[in-house]
Motif scaffolding. Sequence first.
Motif, PDB file in Angstrom:
ATOM      1  N   SER A  30       0.965  -1.106   0.079  1.00 53.94           N
ATOM      2  CA  SER A  30       0.167   0.150  -0.092  1.00 53.94           C
ATOM      3  C   SER A  30       0.876   1.315  -0.209  1.00 53.94           C
ATOM      4  O   SER A  30       1.554   1.437   0.920  1.00 53.94           O
ATOM      5  CB  SER A  30      -0.992  -0.011   1.242  1.00 53.94           C
ATOM      6  OG  SER A  30      -1.702   1.194   1.339  1.00 53.94           O
ATOM      7  N   ASP A  32      -0.307   4.153  -0.121  1.00 55.83           N
ATOM      8  CA  ASP A  32      -0.714   5.195   0.801  1.00 55.83           C
ATOM      9  C   ASP A  32      -0.220   4.992   2.237  1.00 55.83           C
ATOM     10  O   ASP A  32      -0.003   6.141   2.715  1.00 55.83           O
ATOM     11  CB  ASP A  32      -2.287   5.082   0.463  1.00 55.83           C
ATOM     12  CG  ASP A  32      -2.693   5.558  -0.701  1.00 55.83           C
ATOM     13  OD1 ASP A  32      -2.103   6.306  -1.491  1.00 55.83           O
ATOM     14  OD2 ASP A  32      -3.962   5.126  -1.056  1.00 55.83           O
ATOM     15  N   ALA A  36       1.824   7.701   4.184  1.00 52.85           N
ATOM     16  CA  ALA A  36       1.457   8.273   5.463  1.00 52.85           C
ATOM     17  C   ALA A  36       2.403   7.859   6.760  1.00 52.85           C
ATOM     18  O   ALA A  36       2.775   9.020   7.378  1.00 52.85           O
ATOM     19  CB  ALA A  36       0.111   7.495   5.763  1.00 52.85           C
ATOM     20  N   LYS A 148      -9.695   5.847  -6.471  1.00 55.18           N
ATOM     21  CA  LYS A 148      -8.970   5.839  -5.162  1.00 55.18           C
ATOM     22  C   LYS A 148      -8.095   7.262  -5.260  1.00 55.18           C
ATOM     23  O   LYS A 148      -8.270   8.083  -4.206  1.00 55.18           O
ATOM     24  CB  LYS A 148      -8.117   4.745  -4.748  1.00 55.18           C
ATOM     25  CG  LYS A 148      -8.685   3.574  -4.286  1.00 55.18           C
ATOM     26  CD  LYS A 148      -7.708   2.539  -4.345  1.00 55.18           C
ATOM     27  CE  LYS A 148      -6.294   2.598  -3.838  1.00 55.18           C
ATOM     28  NZ  LYS A 148      -5.539   1.399  -3.874  1.00 55.18           N
ATOM     29  N   SER A 149      -7.543   7.591  -6.350  1.00 54.91           N
ATOM     30  CA  SER A 149      -6.689   8.816  -6.302  1.00 54.91           C
ATOM     31  C   SER A 149      -7.583  10.029  -6.291  1.00 54.91           C
ATOM     32  O   SER A 149      -7.261  11.062  -5.632  1.00 54.91           O
ATOM     33  CB  SER A 149      -5.686   8.727  -7.672  1.00 54.91           C
ATOM     34  OG  SER A 149      -4.998   7.731  -7.572  1.00 54.91           O
ATOM     35  N   LYS A 152      -9.121  10.404  -2.602  1.00 52.81           N
ATOM     36  CA  LYS A 152      -8.147  10.802  -1.974  1.00 52.81           C
ATOM     37  C   LYS A 152      -7.621  12.319  -2.108  1.00 52.81           C
ATOM     38  O   LYS A 152      -7.728  13.276  -0.991  1.00 52.81           O
ATOM     39  CB  LYS A 152      -6.879   9.974  -2.123  1.00 52.81           C
ATOM     40  CG  LYS A 152      -5.409  10.399  -1.185  1.00 52.81           C
ATOM     41  CD  LYS A 152      -4.425   9.250  -1.149  1.00 52.81           C
ATOM     42  CE  LYS A 152      -4.104   9.342  -2.680  1.00 52.81           C
ATOM     43  NZ  LYS A 152      -2.981   8.194  -2.954  1.00 52.81           N
ATOM     44  N   PHE A 155     -10.813  14.328  -0.511  1.00 49.42           N
ATOM     45  CA  PHE A 155     -10.852  14.117   0.750  1.00 49.42           C
ATOM     46  C   PHE A 155      -9.714  14.903   1.627  1.00 49.42           C
ATOM     47  O   PHE A 155     -10.154  15.752   2.451  1.00 49.42           O
ATOM     48  CB  PHE A 155     -10.823  12.901   1.265  1.00 49.42           C
ATOM     49  CG  PHE A 155     -10.863  12.400   2.776  1.00 49.42           C
ATOM     50  CD1 PHE A 155     -12.192  12.550   3.492  1.00 49.42           C
ATOM     51  CD2 PHE A 155      -9.832  11.916   3.437  1.00 49.42           C
ATOM     52  CE1 PHE A 155     -12.297  12.264   4.584  1.00 49.42           C
ATOM     53  CE2 PHE A 155     -10.137  11.508   4.803  1.00 49.42           C
ATOM     54  CZ  PHE A 155     -11.236  11.744   5.444  1.00 49.42           C
ATOM     55  N   LEU A 156      -8.738  14.694   1.011  1.00 50.81           N
ATOM     56  CA  LEU A 156      -7.554  15.655   1.636  1.00 50.81           C
ATOM     57  C   LEU A 156      -7.576  16.885   1.462  1.00 50.81           C
ATOM     58  O   LEU A 156      -7.305  17.967   2.324  1.00 50.81           O
ATOM     59  CB  LEU A 156      -6.361  15.074   1.338  1.00 50.81           C
ATOM     60  CG  LEU A 156      -5.755  13.459   1.655  1.00 50.81           C
ATOM     61  CD1 LEU A 156      -4.368  13.074   0.937  1.00 50.81           C
ATOM     62  CD2 LEU A 156      -5.668  13.332   3.102  1.00 50.81           C
ATOM     63  N   LEU A 201      -3.970  10.614   5.640  1.00 51.90           N
ATOM     64  CA  LEU A 201      -3.412   9.641   4.705  1.00 51.90           C
ATOM     65  C   LEU A 201      -3.248   8.291   5.168  1.00 51.90           C
ATOM     66  O   LEU A 201      -3.430   7.394   4.882  1.00 51.90           O
ATOM     67  CB  LEU A 201      -2.261  10.217   4.335  1.00 51.90           C
ATOM     68  CG  LEU A 201      -1.455   9.450   3.158  1.00 51.90           C
ATOM     69  CD1 LEU A 201      -2.285   9.845   1.869  1.00 51.90           C
ATOM     70  CD2 LEU A 201       0.094  10.354   2.812  1.00 51.90           C
ATOM     71  N   LEU A 204      -6.665   6.708   5.210  1.00 56.29           N
ATOM     72  CA  LEU A 204      -6.539   6.171   4.012  1.00 56.29           C
ATOM     73  C   LEU A 204      -5.739   4.987   3.821  1.00 56.29           C
ATOM     74  O   LEU A 204      -6.032   4.093   2.851  1.00 56.29           O
ATOM     75  CB  LEU A 204      -6.588   7.353   2.766  1.00 56.29           C
ATOM     76  CG  LEU A 204      -7.555   8.398   3.102  1.00 56.29           C
ATOM     77  CD1 LEU A 204      -7.030   9.508   1.874  1.00 56.29           C
ATOM     78  CD2 LEU A 204      -9.075   7.853   2.619  1.00 56.29           C
ATOM     79  N   GLY A 205      -4.527   5.160   4.239  1.00 62.96           N
ATOM     80  CA  GLY A 205      -3.486   4.142   3.906  1.00 62.96           C
ATOM     81  C   GLY A 205      -3.992   2.874   4.497  1.00 62.96           C
ATOM     82  O   GLY A 205      -3.756   1.729   4.177  1.00 62.96           O
ATOM     83  N   ASP A 208      -6.717   1.362   2.276  1.00 63.34           N
ATOM     84  CA  ASP A 208      -6.023   0.826   1.234  1.00 63.34           C
ATOM     85  C   ASP A 208      -5.471  -0.506   1.365  1.00 63.34           C
ATOM     86  O   ASP A 208      -5.244  -1.304   0.677  1.00 63.34           O
ATOM     87  CB  ASP A 208      -5.222   1.782   0.779  1.00 63.34           C
ATOM     88  CG  ASP A 208      -4.496   1.357  -0.788  1.00 63.34           C
ATOM     89  OD1 ASP A 208      -5.052   1.177  -1.720  1.00 63.34           O
ATOM     90  OD2 ASP A 208      -3.391   1.366  -0.819  1.00 63.34           O
TER      91      ASP A 208
END
Length: 378
Positions: A30, A32, A36, A148-149, A152, A155-156, A201, A204-205, A208
């Motif tokens: 992962s 992500d 992170a 996902k990108s 992300k 969201f961020l 992150l 999300l990581g 993921d």
Amino acid sequence: MAEHDEQERTEQPSEKRLREAREKGDVPRSRDLSGALVTIAGVAALMAAGPRAWSHAQRIYRLGLDYDRAALFAGGLPAHALGAAAREALLLFAPVALATMLAALGAPLLLGGWSFSAEALRPKPERLDPVAGLGRMLSLRGAVELGKSLLKLLFLGAALVLLLWHASAAMLATGRGAVGAGIAASLALLGRAALLFGALLALLGGIDALYQKFDHARRQRMTKQELRDESKETDGNPELKGRIRQVQFQLARRRMMQELPKADVVVTNPTHFAVALRYDDGRMRAPRVIAKGVDELALQIRRVAAEHRIPQVEAPPLARALYATTEIDREVPAALYVAVAQVLAYVYQLRQAAGQGAEPPVPPSPQVDPDLLGPYKE
């Protein structure tokens, strides 16, 4: 076709399949989660060394402005300033570099572990095929990565915008205060934004990482035919193994029948079991079983024993116990010593009576512990 093949992959991957995938560098990863951890480690190290980092930054700033007239005309000022600035920069970023390096090395341990594969480093010309590359981009996995990108990013971006909007009043107020206080407030806001970014992150990581683990297990699933083929490669063809066992059994049976004429006595059931015993008190610690069989093989043993005039003693419990407890070319167990000794003594007495023309002795009826009969108690 690919979807049909995917639907057929319903079996869990074998250890061999997972090991081969790991050797190829195919392990769950992962990016992500790794990013992170590196971000959080770097920000945490920088904030922990805040006062010290600030002092190093001040020294770097002064090196470009603070020098006297003599140093200016000495000629070595640029080299001296650059060397000193490099040392200060090294001290400034060393904790951050060390923390991020440890985080980058430790991140793989959370998912898949360390894996070095020379095969993954080999150039693959098929990767340069634009048609295949377009197919990868338009595949389900490519769509998932794109989604996902985008999520992300949204969201961020939304979280950081909310943070800046919440702190906008405080940031505008820094322009009316002292310069040092304004710089400190800006750096504090930057640190909070970096920590928020790293925490989000990491969230999300983690999600993921779970998906990558699931996706890796899904991609490694096998079809029933692949499992059968792997079983044949690993354990051998069942038909071939059966043929080998049959040949081995025939060879062992042939050797057993060749050794049978050396027997001193054959203990029988009398119809179902036959066990041939041999004892040489000068070379053996105890009598040995040199042949045994049941039903048809027992009949053959009795026939060969009759051809070579080997005494046959009917002792059903002893015959079943010997068959159950003792393999061929093995000594009889100590629990059967007395019973076997009675049979051998009878054989020796029988031979002696035959040589002297006397009456044959009475056949023995050796007693055997029923627990030694195993599955042949009845």
